[in-house]
Design a protein around this motif. Structure first.
Motif, mmCIF file in Angstrom:
data_model
loop_
_atom_site.group_PDB
_atom_site.id
_atom_site.type_symbol
_atom_site.label_atom_id
_atom_site.label_comp_id
_atom_site.label_asym_id
_atom_site.label_seq_id
_atom_site.Cartn_x
_atom_site.Cartn_y
_atom_site.Cartn_z
ATOM 1 N N PHE A 192 4.352 7.835 -6.322
ATOM 2 C CA PHE A 192 4.374 9.285 -6.448
ATOM 3 C C PHE A 192 3.924 9.888 -5.125
ATOM 4 N N THR A 193 4.627 10.918 -4.669
ATOM 5 C CA THR A 193 4.294 11.609 -3.435
ATOM 6 C C THR A 193 3.685 12.962 -3.760
ATOM 7 N N LEU A 194 2.462 13.184 -3.283
ATOM 8 C CA LEU A 194 1.731 14.424 -3.530
ATOM 9 C C LEU A 194 1.532 15.143 -2.199
ATOM 10 N N THR A 195 1.873 16.417 -2.152
ATOM 11 C CA THR A 195 1.795 17.190 -0.912
ATOM 12 C C THR A 195 0.876 18.391 -1.088
ATOM 13 N N ASP A 196 -0.024 18.563 -0.113
ATOM 14 C CA ASP A 196 -0.919 19.712 -0.096
ATOM 15 C C ASP A 196 -1.047 20.166 1.353
ATOM 16 N N GLY A 197 -0.191 21.106 1.755
ATOM 17 C CA GLY A 197 -0.159 21.507 3.155
ATOM 18 C C GLY A 197 0.320 20.353 4.017
ATOM 19 N N GLU A 198 -0.476 20.000 5.030
ATOM 20 C CA GLU A 198 -0.128 18.882 5.912
ATOM 21 C C GLU A 198 -0.525 17.526 5.333
ATOM 22 N N LEU A 199 -1.289 17.551 4.268
ATOM 23 C CA LEU A 199 -1.737 16.293 3.659
ATOM 24 C C LEU A 199 -0.662 15.739 2.726
ATOM 25 N N ILE A 200 -0.189 14.542 3.027
ATOM 26 C CA ILE A 200 0.803 13.856 2.193
ATOM 27 C C ILE A 200 0.176 12.568 1.680
ATOM 28 N N THR A 201 0.170 12.396 0.369
ATOM 29 C CA THR A 201 -0.423 11.217 -0.259
ATOM 30 C C THR A 201 0.614 10.522 -1.121
ATOM 31 N N ILE A 202 0.804 9.233 -0.894
ATOM 32 C CA ILE A 202 1.702 8.417 -1.718
ATOM 33 C C ILE A 202 0.856 7.376 -2.429
ATOM 34 N N VAL A 203 0.812 7.451 -3.750
ATOM 35 C CA VAL A 203 0.084 6.469 -4.546
ATOM 36 C C VAL A 203 1.094 5.672 -5.355
ATOM 37 N N TYR A 226 0.719 -8.522 -8.649
ATOM 38 C CA TYR A 226 0.686 -7.074 -8.831
ATOM 39 C C TYR A 226 -0.186 -6.453 -7.740
ATOM 40 N N ALA A 227 0.032 -5.160 -7.502
ATOM 41 C CA ALA A 227 -0.673 -4.482 -6.422
ATOM 42 C C ALA A 227 -0.807 -2.995 -6.728
ATOM 43 N N ALA A 228 -1.868 -2.394 -6.207
ATOM 44 C CA ALA A 228 -2.051 -0.949 -6.200
ATOM 45 C C ALA A 228 -2.170 -0.528 -4.742
ATOM 46 N N HIS A 229 -1.472 0.549 -4.351
ATOM 47 C CA HIS A 229 -1.403 0.887 -2.929
ATOM 48 C C HIS A 229 -1.440 2.387 -2.689
ATOM 49 N N LEU A 230 -1.892 2.742 -1.483
ATOM 50 C CA LEU A 230 -2.093 4.129 -1.096
ATOM 51 C C LEU A 230 -1.658 4.328 0.345
ATOM 52 N N ASP A 231 -0.901 5.410 0.600
ATOM 53 C CA ASP A 231 -0.531 5.818 1.950
ATOM 54 C C ASP A 231 -0.840 7.305 2.088
ATOM 55 N N MET A 232 -1.639 7.665 3.107
ATOM 56 C CA MET A 232 -1.990 9.067 3.322
ATOM 57 C C MET A 232 -1.724 9.444 4.779
ATOM 58 N N SER A 233 -1.293 10.682 5.003
ATOM 59 C CA SER A 233 -1.102 11.174 6.362
ATOM 60 C C SER A 233 -1.528 12.634 6.444
ATOM 61 N N TYR A 234 -2.160 12.983 7.584
ATOM 62 C CA TYR A 234 -2.601 14.358 7.807
ATOM 63 C C TYR A 234 -2.731 14.597 9.311
ATOM 64 N N ASP A 235 -1.932 15.528 9.819
ATOM 65 C CA ASP A 235 -2.023 15.932 11.216
ATOM 66 C C ASP A 235 -1.978 14.732 12.172
ATOM 67 N N TRP A 237 -2.848 11.682 11.544
ATOM 68 C CA TRP A 237 -3.702 10.605 11.076
ATOM 69 C C TRP A 237 -3.046 9.900 9.893
ATOM 70 N N GLY A 238 -3.247 8.594 9.799
ATOM 71 C CA GLY A 238 -2.696 7.834 8.685
ATOM 72 C C GLY A 238 -3.709 6.855 8.112
ATOM 73 N N LEU A 239 -3.697 6.706 6.797
ATOM 74 C CA LEU A 239 -4.563 5.743 6.126
ATOM 75 C C LEU A 239 -3.724 4.951 5.132
ATOM 76 N N GLN A 240 -3.817 3.633 5.208
ATOM 77 C CA GLN A 240 -3.166 2.740 4.253
ATOM 78 C C GLN A 240 -4.226 1.868 3.599
ATOM 79 N N ALA A 241 -4.078 1.659 2.292
ATOM 80 C CA ALA A 241 -4.979 0.760 1.579
ATOM 81 C C ALA A 241 -4.197 0.070 0.468
#
Length: 368
Positions: A192-203, A226-235, A237-241
């Motif tokens: 699922f892709t969640l957007t809040d301004g420049e913040l984009i979160t894919i869970v 099986y796996a649970a994963h997260l991708d975030m980006s803002y301005d 910056w990127g975070l993957q877990a």
């Protein structure tokens, strides 16, 4: 898949696209890459102040007419070559796409679970940028993306170890023979892709179940991952877990240690822990300039075996990638403990020593 079948598939795709080249231009491209490395765990590398080698030549092509398209990439390394992917696809409508051929397995972080040239430890266990022969469907519904795939078998079967990512396979390591083949695998990823301004979160979450066939005894094991994963980006910056649990439950023929399993990739064969967890945490920053862009990153991944007597494998990569026109460069510094091809000879098994192995690496690529 045999070498003949791969060649015929590749030739057929070229022939199909050539027939439609009048209506839609056939896009042909690729890359040429070279690699410099300096490894503190190699005496010859230290004596020569590193090594500069040809890395690979790749050829890609794609074409599309109406709602039907094809894509493929073939790679040439030193001493061997292989088809990375090659498939046809149909855009059924603006939301649904189906494909068949040598396809990417939908599992784990969307795209890649790393930023660097060496990838993460997920890649060597078959959970990053992995491909197989099968069919897939992708359905986009607003913020929801659902992906399914049925992978019939590995691209090159069980005995030919040229598959691009880690693949359970047949082979011998230190006198122990493994006779497993991956077959009839179902893989699914929901994100699922969640957007809040420049913040984009894919869970998202992924699930994989498949057959492990022992060709010497005609018996079956299975694999459940099986796996649970997260991708975030803002301005920039990127975070993957990611948290990933895997279990290659092979048939015990009495000749193996079932806590270990053999895997093949990139013309090599090696042992890994057959059950465990993989943890991934990556941080990046992309900066765009007038002459191109570069990405700073620190990628971390760890394999934690299920057997207490075994040791963890850890890989931390600090680096930067530079993109300027057709040129792309990775500059990486790897610190590894108990990692295959980075001072170690396995993943998640007993380590030879407690040292951190280090490698400085520059990969140069020209895309055409």
């Amino acid at each position: 898949m045999s070498k003949l079948n791969i060649a015929l598939t590749f030739s057929a795709l070229v022939a199909i696209t050539s027939n439609f080249a009048v209506a839609d231009d056939l896009k042909v491209g690729g890359s040429v890459r070279a690699n410099y490395s300096y490894s503190d765990y190699s005496e010859s590398s230290k004596d020569k102040i590193g090594d500069l080698d040809f890395n690979l030549l790749s050829v890609t092509f794609s074409d599309k007419w109406n709602d039907i398209g094809v894509k493929a990439e073939y790679r040439f390394y030193q001493g061997y070559d292989f088809l990375k992917y090659g498939y046809a696809y149909w855009d059924v409508n603006e939301d649904l796409t189906v494909s068949g051929g040598v396809i990417n397995k939908p599992f784990g972080n969307k795209g890649y679970a790393s930023h660097n040239w060496w990838y993460s430890l997920n890649y060597y266990l078959g959970f990053e940028d992995d491909y197989g022969v099968g069919v897939a469907a992708k359905y986009q519904n607003g913020r929801s993306l659902t992906e399914f795939a049925f992978i019939k078998n590995a691209v090159y079967g069980g005995s030919d170890h040229r598959d691009f990512a880690g693949t359970v396979a047949k082979g011998t390591v230190d006198g122990t023979s493994y006779n497993n083949e991956e077959a009839n695998t179902l893989a699914a990823r929901q994100s699922f892709t969640l957007t809040d301004g420049e913040l984009i979160t894919i869970v998202g979450a992924s699930l994989e179940y498949g057959q492990l066939y022992n060709s010497a005894f005609g018996e079956n094991g299975d694999t459940l991952n099986y796996a649970a994963h997260l991708d975030m980006s803002y301005d920039g910056w990127g975070l993957q877990a990611q948290y990933l649990a895997y279990d290659y439950d092979q048939y015990d023929d009495g000749q193996i240690d079932p806590n270990k399993i053999g895997m093949g990739m990139l013309d090599g064969f090696f042992e890994v822990a057959s059950k465990g967890n993989i943890y991934t945490a990556n941080l990046s920053k992309n900066i765009t300039t007038s002459w191109g862009s570069y990405t700073l990153y620190n990628d971390f991944s760890m394999v934690q075996p299920d057997v207490e007597a075994f040791d963890d494998s850890l890989l931390n990569t600090t680096g930067v990638s530079l993109a300027y026109g057709p040129v792309f460069v990775y500059v990486d510094y790897y610190m590894a403990k108990n990692v295959l091809w980075l001072g170690g000879n396995s993943l998640g098994l007993i380590q030879a020593d407690d040292d951190w192995d280090q490698r400085f690496n520059i990969n140069f690529a020209y895309y055409f």
